[in-house]
Write a protein that holds these residues in place. Structure first.
Motif, PDB file in Angstrom:
ATOM      1  N   SER B 183       0.861  -1.190   0.000  1.00 24.95           N
ATOM      2  CA  SER B 183       0.000   0.000   0.000  1.00 24.95           C
ATOM      3  C   SER B 183       0.893   1.234   0.000  1.00 24.95           C
ATOM      4  O   SER B 183       2.091   1.145   0.237  1.00 24.95           O
ATOM      5  CB  SER B 183      -0.909  -0.011   1.236  1.00 24.95           C
ATOM      6  OG  SER B 183      -0.132  -0.030   2.416  1.00 24.95           O
ATOM      7  N   ILE B 185       1.259   5.720   0.751  1.00 31.65           N
ATOM      8  CA  ILE B 185       0.818   6.855   1.549  1.00 31.65           C
ATOM      9  C   ILE B 185       0.953   8.112   0.690  1.00 31.65           C
ATOM     10  O   ILE B 185       2.006   8.347   0.099  1.00 31.65           O
ATOM     11  CB  ILE B 185       1.707   7.047   2.807  1.00 31.65           C
ATOM     12  CG1 ILE B 185       1.817   5.753   3.616  1.00 31.65           C
ATOM     13  CG2 ILE B 185       1.214   8.210   3.667  1.00 31.65           C
ATOM     14  CD1 ILE B 185       0.557   5.267   4.242  1.00 31.65           C
ATOM     15  N   GLN B 206       4.184   2.439   1.929  1.00 28.00           N
ATOM     16  CA  GLN B 206       3.851   2.556   3.361  1.00 28.00           C
ATOM     17  C   GLN B 206       5.086   2.483   4.255  1.00 28.00           C
ATOM     18  O   GLN B 206       5.035   2.913   5.398  1.00 28.00           O
ATOM     19  CB  GLN B 206       2.801   1.528   3.796  1.00 28.00           C
ATOM     20  CG  GLN B 206       3.094   0.063   3.450  1.00 28.00           C
ATOM     21  CD  GLN B 206       4.173  -0.594   4.281  1.00 28.00           C
ATOM     22  OE1 GLN B 206       4.348  -0.262   5.444  1.00 28.00           O
ATOM     23  NE2 GLN B 206       4.908  -1.523   3.688  1.00 28.00           N
ATOM     24  N   SER B 402      -5.003   1.849   7.946  1.00 28.31           N
ATOM     25  CA  SER B 402      -4.386   0.889   7.030  1.00 28.31           C
ATOM     26  C   SER B 402      -5.509   0.130   6.329  1.00 28.31           C
ATOM     27  O   SER B 402      -6.619   0.046   6.860  1.00 28.31           O
ATOM     28  CB  SER B 402      -3.496  -0.087   7.803  1.00 28.31           C
ATOM     29  OG  SER B 402      -4.274  -0.872   8.691  1.00 28.31           O
ATOM     30  N   SER B 428       2.775   5.940  12.991  1.00 26.53           N
ATOM     31  CA  SER B 428       1.757   4.889  12.903  1.00 26.53           C
ATOM     32  C   SER B 428       1.602   4.261  14.277  1.00 26.53           C
ATOM     33  O   SER B 428       2.537   4.256  15.084  1.00 26.53           O
ATOM     34  CB  SER B 428       2.145   3.822  11.872  1.00 26.53           C
ATOM     35  OG  SER B 428       3.276   3.097  12.311  1.00 26.53           O
ATOM     36  N   TRP B 450      -3.743   6.865   3.773  1.00 21.78           N
ATOM     37  CA  TRP B 450      -3.316   5.512   3.416  1.00 21.78           C
ATOM     38  C   TRP B 450      -4.115   5.037   2.220  1.00 21.78           C
ATOM     39  O   TRP B 450      -5.331   5.241   2.184  1.00 21.78           O
ATOM     40  CB  TRP B 450      -3.550   4.577   4.605  1.00 21.78           C
ATOM     41  CG  TRP B 450      -2.542   3.473   4.738  1.00 21.78           C
ATOM     42  CD1 TRP B 450      -2.056   2.705   3.739  1.00 21.78           C
ATOM     43  CD2 TRP B 450      -1.908   3.036   5.956  1.00 21.78           C
ATOM     44  NE1 TRP B 450      -1.156   1.793   4.255  1.00 21.78           N
ATOM     45  CE2 TRP B 450      -1.046   1.972   5.600  1.00 21.78           C
ATOM     46  CE3 TRP B 450      -1.991   3.413   7.295  1.00 21.78           C
ATOM     47  CZ2 TRP B 450      -0.280   1.283   6.540  1.00 21.78           C
ATOM     48  CZ3 TRP B 450      -1.233   2.737   8.230  1.00 21.78           C
ATOM     49  CH2 TRP B 450      -0.375   1.687   7.853  1.00 21.78           C
TER      50      TRP B 450
END
Lengths: 181, 455
Positions: B183, B185, B206, B402, B428, B450
């Motif tokens: 993923s 950001i 991420q 997330s 995080s 996210w």
């Protein structure tokens, strides 16, 4: 003593200049404060040094942005999370309205700002409310709404740094900026 | 116990393949080895979890390039698993006699001695046209069983994505939950004086790698959010001193102002189906929530109240909208249906509540809370019950979930020095309130959002 006065004046002028570059449009209040605080420091540095330049007087053009900032005052302040106008704010906006009536060809943008103690998106809405609060009073005082734009900066453009109420107060503001000034 | 089992060489061709973008995934044949022991599993819903000791060996290869790629891939997998707080990677220096092939059952006693509960092995093979094959196996060391075996084929430049996908597969197999490592950001990179802050749209994986700036800082930009397919970002820009909502296309780099509104538009987010952007418009001192249909370009107003109504966010099923309003006098969190009806307040604790974000699982709302001169990041049930505060500080703001709903990112401002300076960084934290970590960025950073996983 005359030399010393001259240095004071120069230091003051220097700081006015410095202040101008720090702030987008200058601030009557900010100028006062910075000068008072910093003259001591500069004096220590320059006392006894040679002063060759003569001070140049400010020439403020009537109807200019500088005229507005220095001789009227460009900003009003708000309480935490509020957008209603205090009596001081009303008095300031009445002075602004009088000046805007005298210079009828001048347009303004009112910037709404917030302190750092809120969330970003809500503060954008709150800054817009503050700018409109100031605008509404100018309109009520007879200034055409066509001459007044508003913009909110939320908490993105503080005028005072510092993490205490003294700074936050200065940041919860609506600033009337002369177009092209 | 160290019986060797040989895997058929040509296992790839006979198995069904699944496309993941450019990445082809094939399950590896299981190397079976029966055991009476229970299955290895980490329950991440508990408040405290002892990290699972895991050995992630460097993926093997024949050529120097393959060996180096293997080390890089293992490094990314190891770092992901460790950052999750659920795994403790055993130091590679301690490894004894690492297997030189994927085609045999590991010498489990060599891994048990290190107390490794799980073992990850892999192999990198460079094939023609810059393509790369990555195989890996996850072993349960004590049960002496393979837990997963998979093969991925992709172009070589995708090696980071492969690493994240492998780490996600390991995470899912061990925890039973979807992973979140594959993923990205999108966030706001900050530089310069606080009075004239320069803010740029930036994007990264991420883990903070693969970092790119998307705008040059000439206009103030705020509050970016991903589209469901991760190809677009909606955000707010002061381009031309006219604050409006924009859409940025990541593929083309094109930026487009969204709609022709008479007032400032801000606080945008995509709907779960990607067809709508929901946002606020402020005009004449009143902020309301609007939706813009991206196909018809028609805007529709959802709220009608003299209060500031902002920070709207859809539920994952698209049926509800959570938003922030000061209609009660202070900022609180409300839920309404997608038509803007049946408004219900859900926050009743002491303080002001803001920036509600619906969990991808649908059951929780993350928020920013302001109380007693401090800021908090917390979560609350959709019914307004069960408030829990996860992080706090002088200023914390802007939670984002997330993709699997187990981790929240946010930003924190820390006052610094005597001149009113401050430092702004992204962090995080687990939904459990544990494992807070800084996300290292090249500059100061705020407004993280996210991305979803690629489906």
């Amino acid at each position: 003593m005359r030399l010393r006065n001259l240095i004071y004046l120069l230091a003051g002028l220097f700081l006015v200049g410095a202040c101008e570059t720090m702030e987008e449009k200058g601030s009557a209040q900010g100028i006062g404060e910075l000068k008072a605080k910093s003259i001591g420091e500069l004096k220590a540095k320059t006392y006894g040094g040679q002063v060759t330049k003569k001070p140049q007087g400010f020439s403020i053009t009537p109807g200019s942005g500088r005229d507005f900032v220095v001789n009227v005052g460009d900003r009003v302040f708000f309480a935490v999370d509020k957008s209603n106008l205090s009596s001081e704010a009303r008095a300031m906006l009445e002075k602004q309205a009088a000046w805007l009536k005298r210079y009828g060809n001048v347009n303004v943008t009112i910037q709404g700002h917030c302190d750092e103690r809120g969330t970003r998106e809500y503060n954008l809405g709150l800054g817009e409310r503050r700018a409109n609060s100031a605008k509404d009073l100018l309109v009520a005082m007879g200034i055409s709404p066509n001459r007044i734009k508003t913009i909110s900066y939320g908490k993105e453009r503080p005028a005072a740094l510092g993490h205490s109420e003294a700074s936050w107060h200065q940041n919860r503001r609506a600033v009337t900026v002369i177009a092209g000034g | 116990m160290n019986r060797k089992v040989t895997v058929r060489k040509n296992l790839i061709t006979r198995l069904k393949s699944v496309f993941l973008g450019f990445i082809v995934l094939v399950p590896l044949n299981f190397l079976t080895f029966q055991s009476a022991l229970g299955e290895l599993r980490v329950d991440i819903t508990r408040g405290t979890v002892k990290p699972l000791p895991i050995a992630v060996t460097n993926f093997i290869g024949e050529t120097q390039q393959e060996i180096e790629s293997g080390q890089s891939i293992s490094g990314v997998i190891r770092a992901n698993l460790e950052r999750s707080g659920l795994f403790q990677a055993i130091d590679n220096q301690a490894f004894i006699d690492v297997e030189r092939t994927l085609d045999t059952v590991p010498q489990f006693q060599n891994w048990r001695i290190l107390n490794a509960q799980a073992l990850v092995q892999g192999q990198v093979t460079l094939i023609s046209n810059n393509r790369m094959r990555v195989q890996f196996r996850l072993w349960d060391v004590f049960a002496q069983q393979q837990m997963i075996g998979q093969v991925y084929t992709t172009i070589g430049t995708n090696w980071r994505r492969i690493s994240h996908i492998v780490a996600d597969a390991i995470y899912k197999r061990v925890t039973g939950e979807e992973g979140y490592f594959d993923s990205r950001i999108v966030y706001i990179a900050e530089t310069g004086s606080l009075m004239r802050r320069i803010k740029r749209l930036a994007i990264m994986d991420q883990d903070g790698e693969n970092h790119h700036f998307l705008t040059d800082g000439s206009s103030l930009v705020l509050t970016p959010r991903f589209s469901p397919n991760r190809q677009e970002i909606t955000y707010m820009s002061y381009h031309g001193k006219v604050p409006r909502v924009y859409i940025f296309n990541i593929d083309t780099g094109r930026q487009e102002v969204l709609g022709d509104f008479p007032g400032m538009t801000f606080a945008p987010r995509f709907s779960p189906d990607g067809n709508t952007v929901i946002m606020s418009m402020a005009k004449d001192g009143n902020t309301e929530i609007y939706i813009m249909d991206l196909r018809t370009r028609q805007a529709k107003r959802l709220t009608r109240h003299s209060a500031i109504d902002t920070s709207p966010h859809y539920s994952p099923n698209g049926k509800y909208i959570v938003f922030n309003s000061d209609r009660s006098g202070t900022q609180q969190i409300y839920i309404m249906n997608a038509k803007g009806k049946k408004v219900k307040r859900i926050s009743f604790g002491k303080g002001r509540y803001a920036t509600p974000v619906w969990s991808p699982r649908g059951d929780l709302i993350a928020f920013t809370k302001m109380a007693g001169g401090k800021f908090y990041i917390g979560v609350i049930g959709v019914d307004g019950k069960g408030e829990r505060l996860l992080a706090d500080g002088f200023l914390v703001e802007s939670p984002t979930w997330s993709p699997n709903g187990r981790v929240i990112m946010f930003f924190r401002e820390i006052p610094k020095g005597k001149l009113g300076d401050k430092e702004t960084k992204i962090y995080s934290i687990d939904l459990t309130g544990r494992n807070e970590r800084e996300i290292v960025t090249p500059m100061e950073a705020s407004d993280p959002a996210w991305s979803p996983l690629i489906p």
